[in-house]
Design a protein around this motif. Sequence first.
Motif: not given
Length: 252
Positions: A97-99, A105, A110, A154, A157-158, A198, A201
């Motif tokens: 995951e990366h927020r 970004h 990415w 995110q 991730y999405d 996190d 999250i």
Amino acid sequence: MSATQNPRNQAVIVTGAARGIGRAIALRFALEGARVAAVDILADELAELCACETALSRIVAVEADISTPEGAREATNRALEALGGHVDVIVNNAGIEHRAPIASHEADAWRRVMAINLDAPFFIVQTALPALLAADAPAIVNIASTARIGFFGQPAYDTSKGGLVTLTRSMANELGREGVRVNAVAPGFIATNMVADDPKITAIGEKQVRLQPLQRMGKPEEVAAAVVWLASSNASYITGQTLHVDGGWVRI
Ligand code: NAD
């Protein structure tokens, strides 16, 4: 109906199996009598998994990094070797995951999210395909996410999870005529390190679950049950689908 559709006889590759959802999936397959190649970068956690009672010598550790095409191919070949060259089921579970907001970004973040969450499932399946096609009732289960619909903060991730759902359908269409079933499972908020590590999250999850029909976070075992079912003969006429295991959260 072929005997290999029963988990008891399946040879299974699970990525990201050292902890969280992947660990629960590996253990559930082992409990039902499958042989599992557990792929992960975390050596200590893999060793602990293989030593636990439920593993019953049925889980073999494959310490590997699948974040490059070469790494994914090598991990797959080593997993196949550990399973005697045979594979019935591939579970593409490893994910990160990366927020970060769109405006800031980072390019490398990415790329890394895409590499692990989306590229690796493709290269793993591509590498294992000859062995998979030799199986009696081959099945692939890709672990997507409710995030496939596009949330907030995110985007990588999405997008990786949306891509994984499309890859699932693409694989189901191309490989269906050869008898390979390909489905995805999309978990909602599940209590694992990915959520707990996190605080942001965790906070979003606690707020979100109060709005869901089932007002609690899910357990890794509840995702594992759906994965094992989709890979079994009970789901023999199901392919190209995404099954949400999310307490009723996503309704589209
Ligand atoms: P987790 O962080 O607890 O476990 C992920 C595992 O993947 C770890 O063991 C990690 O070492 C492994 N992994 C990461 N990068 C790797 C690499 N380069 N090579 C090999 N292994 C690697 O996460 P989790 O919550 O168990 O998530 C499992 C899957 O479920 C992920 O694909 C995640 O996106 C998805 N998912 C999780 C949730 C949730 O709420 N926990 C929700 C939706 C989807």
